[in-house]
Design a protein around this motif. Sequence first.
Motif, short mmCIF file in Angstrom:
data_model
loop_
_atom_site.label_atom_id
_atom_site.label_comp_id
_atom_site.label_asym_id
_atom_site.label_seq_id
_atom_site.Cartn_x
_atom_site.Cartn_y
_atom_site.Cartn_z
N SER A 1 0.85 -1.19 0.00
CA SER A 1 0.00 0.00 0.00
C SER A 1 0.88 1.23 0.00
CB SER A 1 -0.89 0.03 1.24
OG SER A 1 -1.74 -1.08 1.26
N ALA A 2 0.53 2.20 -0.85
CA ALA A 2 1.24 3.48 -0.92
C ALA A 2 0.23 4.59 -0.79
CB ALA A 2 2.00 3.58 -2.24
N PHE A 3 0.65 5.71 -0.20
CA PHE A 3 -0.26 6.81 0.08
C PHE A 3 0.22 8.10 -0.56
CE2 PHE A 3 -0.54 3.67 3.39
CZ PHE A 3 -1.90 3.54 3.58
N ARG A 4 -0.72 9.01 -0.79
CA ARG A 4 -0.50 10.37 -1.27
C ARG A 4 0.26 10.40 -2.60
NH1 ARG A 4 -0.44 9.92 3.96
NH2 ARG A 4 -1.80 11.18 5.27
N ALA A 5 1.34 11.19 -2.69
CA ALA A 5 2.07 11.35 -3.96
C ALA A 5 2.65 10.02 -4.44
CB ALA A 5 3.17 12.40 -3.80
N LEU A 6 3.14 9.20 -3.51
CA LEU A 6 3.68 7.90 -3.90
C LEU A 6 2.59 7.04 -4.53
CD1 LEU A 6 6.12 6.01 -3.99
CD2 LEU A 6 5.55 5.28 -1.66
N ALA A 7 1.38 7.13 -4.02
CA ALA A 7 0.25 6.38 -4.60
C ALA A 7 -0.05 6.87 -6.01
CB ALA A 7 -0.98 6.54 -3.72
N GLN A 8 -0.08 8.18 -6.22
CA GLN A 8 -0.38 8.72 -7.54
C GLN A 8 0.72 8.39 -8.54
OE1 GLN A 8 -1.05 12.77 -6.24
NE2 GLN A 8 -3.26 12.50 -6.38
N ASN A 9 1.97 8.52 -8.13
CA ASN A 9 3.07 8.19 -9.03
C ASN A 9 3.13 6.69 -9.29
OD1 ASN A 9 3.78 10.88 -9.13
ND2 ASN A 9 5.31 10.70 -7.52
N GLY A 10 2.80 5.89 -8.29
CA GLY A 10 2.81 4.43 -8.45
C GLY A 10 1.75 3.97 -9.44
N ILE A 11 0.54 4.52 -9.35
CA ILE A 11 -0.53 4.09 -10.26
C ILE A 11 -0.20 4.50 -11.69
CG2 ILE A 11 -2.08 6.09 -10.09
CD1 ILE A 11 -3.23 2.46 -9.97
N ALA A 12 0.52 5.61 -11.87
CA ALA A 12 0.89 6.07 -13.21
C ALA A 12 2.08 5.29 -13.77
CB ALA A 12 1.22 7.56 -13.17
N SER A 13 2.87 4.66 -12.92
CA SER A 13 4.12 4.05 -13.36
C SER A 13 4.12 2.53 -13.40
CB SER A 13 5.27 4.49 -12.43
OG SER A 13 5.38 5.87 -12.40
N LEU A 14 3.41 1.88 -12.48
CA LEU A 14 3.53 0.44 -12.32
C LEU A 14 2.41 -0.31 -13.00
CD1 LEU A 14 4.56 0.31 -8.56
CD2 LEU A 14 6.03 0.42 -10.57
#
Length: 188
Positions: free
Chosen positions: A56-69
């Motif tokens: 689980s990732a939160f905030r900016a890491l969550a947004q960057n993760g969904i766009a990258s992975l």
Amino acid sequence: MSETITVSGVVATPPELRRSSAGVPITSFRLAAGQRRYDRATNTWVDNGTNWYRVSAFRALAQNGIASLRKGDRVLVSGKLKVRDWDNGVKSGTDVDIEADAMGHDLRWGTSRFARPEAPASPRSNVEDAWAPEDDAAGGEVTDAAPEAAGPSADPGRDAWAVPGDPILADGEPASSPEEPTQADVPF
């Protein structure tokens, strides 16, 4: 139990983006970390089990993760390990979760290109959010050219950011190089 760990594995499920009741973005996915060992008897590598994690990732890491992975990507995930036992009356088990502090592609298995997201519209004053190429201290234009565009002598391992006043120029050569030692300068 809460320990900080780093795990190398494969994104096993498509990353999902949800929002908390407070509107905080949360990205989650399952991570499969396979173990292999060399079997000397057969002279081959054999699978030695797979560990499964919910990341689980939160905030900016969550947004960057969904766009990258994407499912199937090899990644490195670092964060807090949480192991929880559960029992719902019919079944019981153990969940192993990682609350990610950092994650990204495992460059041992391929290449990746970093892209800074656009600055958010909120009036926050964090250094991360305030940086923009036009704010560069050198005052010059920042270009993002492909290494091929920088010339044949450009170092392909170096990102081709060309900033006036940078000690490494766009052609990959240092602005000034020290003299090479001669044979007489090298002790035997």
